[in-house]
Motif scaffolding. Structure first.
Motif, short mmCIF file in Angstrom:
data_model
loop_
_atom_site.label_atom_id
_atom_site.label_comp_id
_atom_site.label_asym_id
_atom_site.label_seq_id
_atom_site.Cartn_x
_atom_site.Cartn_y
_atom_site.Cartn_z
N MET A 92 28.59 76.98 11.77
CA MET A 92 27.93 76.00 12.62
C MET A 92 27.69 74.73 11.80
SD MET A 92 27.82 77.58 15.45
CE MET A 92 26.95 76.33 16.35
N VAL A 93 28.23 73.63 12.26
CA VAL A 93 28.04 72.35 11.59
C VAL A 93 26.90 71.63 12.30
CG1 VAL A 93 29.08 70.14 10.94
CG2 VAL A 93 30.44 72.24 10.86
N ASP A 94 25.73 71.64 11.65
CA ASP A 94 24.54 71.01 12.23
C ASP A 94 24.60 69.50 12.10
OD1 ASP A 94 23.33 73.68 12.58
OD2 ASP A 94 23.15 73.64 10.40
N GLY A 101 25.33 56.05 0.91
CA GLY A 101 25.57 55.41 -0.38
C GLY A 101 26.89 55.88 -0.94
N ASP A 102 26.86 56.41 -2.15
CA ASP A 102 28.08 56.92 -2.78
C ASP A 102 28.30 58.41 -2.53
OD1 ASP A 102 28.66 54.44 -3.86
OD2 ASP A 102 27.63 54.85 -5.76
N ASP A 103 27.36 59.06 -1.86
CA ASP A 103 27.42 60.52 -1.69
C ASP A 103 27.80 60.91 -0.27
OD1 ASP A 103 26.53 61.01 -4.36
OD2 ASP A 103 24.48 60.60 -3.72
N TRP A 104 28.50 62.05 -0.16
CA TRP A 104 28.86 62.63 1.13
C TRP A 104 28.02 63.88 1.36
CZ3 TRP A 104 32.28 61.27 5.00
CH2 TRP A 104 33.04 60.11 4.75
N TRP A 105 27.55 64.04 2.60
CA TRP A 105 26.68 65.16 2.98
C TRP A 105 27.18 65.81 4.25
CZ3 TRP A 105 22.78 66.32 -0.35
CH2 TRP A 105 22.42 65.33 -1.29
N MET A 106 26.89 67.09 4.40
CA MET A 106 27.19 67.84 5.62
C MET A 106 26.22 69.01 5.67
SD MET A 106 30.76 69.72 6.87
CE MET A 106 31.12 70.51 5.31
N GLN A 107 25.71 69.30 6.86
CA GLN A 107 24.83 70.46 7.00
C GLN A 107 25.56 71.55 7.76
OE1 GLN A 107 20.83 69.67 8.22
NE2 GLN A 107 20.47 71.78 8.85
N VAL A 108 25.69 72.73 7.11
CA VAL A 108 26.41 73.87 7.69
C VAL A 108 25.48 75.08 7.68
CG1 VAL A 108 28.39 75.41 7.43
CG2 VAL A 108 28.62 72.98 6.89
N ASP A 109 25.36 75.73 8.82
CA ASP A 109 24.51 76.92 8.95
C ASP A 109 23.12 76.69 8.40
OD1 ASP A 109 26.60 78.27 10.17
OD2 ASP A 109 27.28 79.22 8.33
N VAL A 111 22.14 74.64 6.05
CA VAL A 111 22.08 74.27 4.63
C VAL A 111 22.72 72.89 4.45
CG1 VAL A 111 22.79 74.88 2.29
CG2 VAL A 111 22.19 76.68 3.92
N MET A 112 21.96 71.96 3.85
CA MET A 112 22.51 70.64 3.56
C MET A 112 23.35 70.73 2.29
SD MET A 112 22.89 67.60 4.67
CE MET A 112 21.63 67.21 5.85
N LEU A 113 24.61 70.35 2.42
CA LEU A 113 25.57 70.42 1.33
C LEU A 113 25.97 69.02 0.89
CD1 LEU A 113 27.89 73.08 2.98
CD2 LEU A 113 26.27 73.52 1.14
N GLN A 114 26.18 68.85 -0.39
CA GLN A 114 26.68 67.60 -0.93
C GLN A 114 28.09 67.83 -1.45
OE1 GLN A 114 24.55 65.98 -4.30
NE2 GLN A 114 25.45 63.96 -4.02
#
Length: 121
Positions: A92-94, A101-109, A111-114
């Motif tokens: 599940m991609v929340d 900024g310079d960082d990419w983020w995604m929240q899956v199940d 959990v916030m992932l970098q």
């Protein structure tokens, strides 16, 4: 005994066939979903999505550890499905991949992932 070498060859043939079937099931990530490709990390979770469609996942929750290494089958509303031969897992991609900024983020199940930066930055 002749039985052991025969079983070794049979096992090698079976492993080769399964490997070929897995490779045949893999589709590359579509261009509109390429932001998902990368090495995504959090303290107790790692999700690697390769451009060739292979997903490697590891998560530790208390004493329980989960590992999945399988092809990405499809993107669906709210996530994506990984698996092979009828054994699938939906992630599940929340929050979809996005840049801050310079960082990419995604929240899956939950959990916030970098996304880990490559050697070029």
């Amino acid at each position: 005994m002749m039985i052991k070498p025969m079983f070794r060859r049979l096992r090698l043939v079976c492993l080769t066939l399964v490997s070929l079937m897995l490779v045949a099931c893999v589709d590359p990530i579509p261009p509109e979903r390429f932001a998902y490709v990368g090495d995504w990390r959090a303290d107790n979770m790692k999700l690697v999505i390769n451009a060739d469609g292979i997903v490697n996942y590891y998560r530790k929750q208390g004493p329980r550890e989960t590992t999945i290494n399988a092809p990405l089958k499809q993107f669906e509303e709210g996530g994506f499905v990984v698996g092979v031969l009828g054994f699938t897992t939906k992630f599940m991609v929340d929050v979809p991949p996005h840049q801050e900024g310079d960082d990419w983020w995604m929240q899956v199940d939950g959990v916030m992932l970098q996304r880990a930066k490559d050697i070029n930055g």
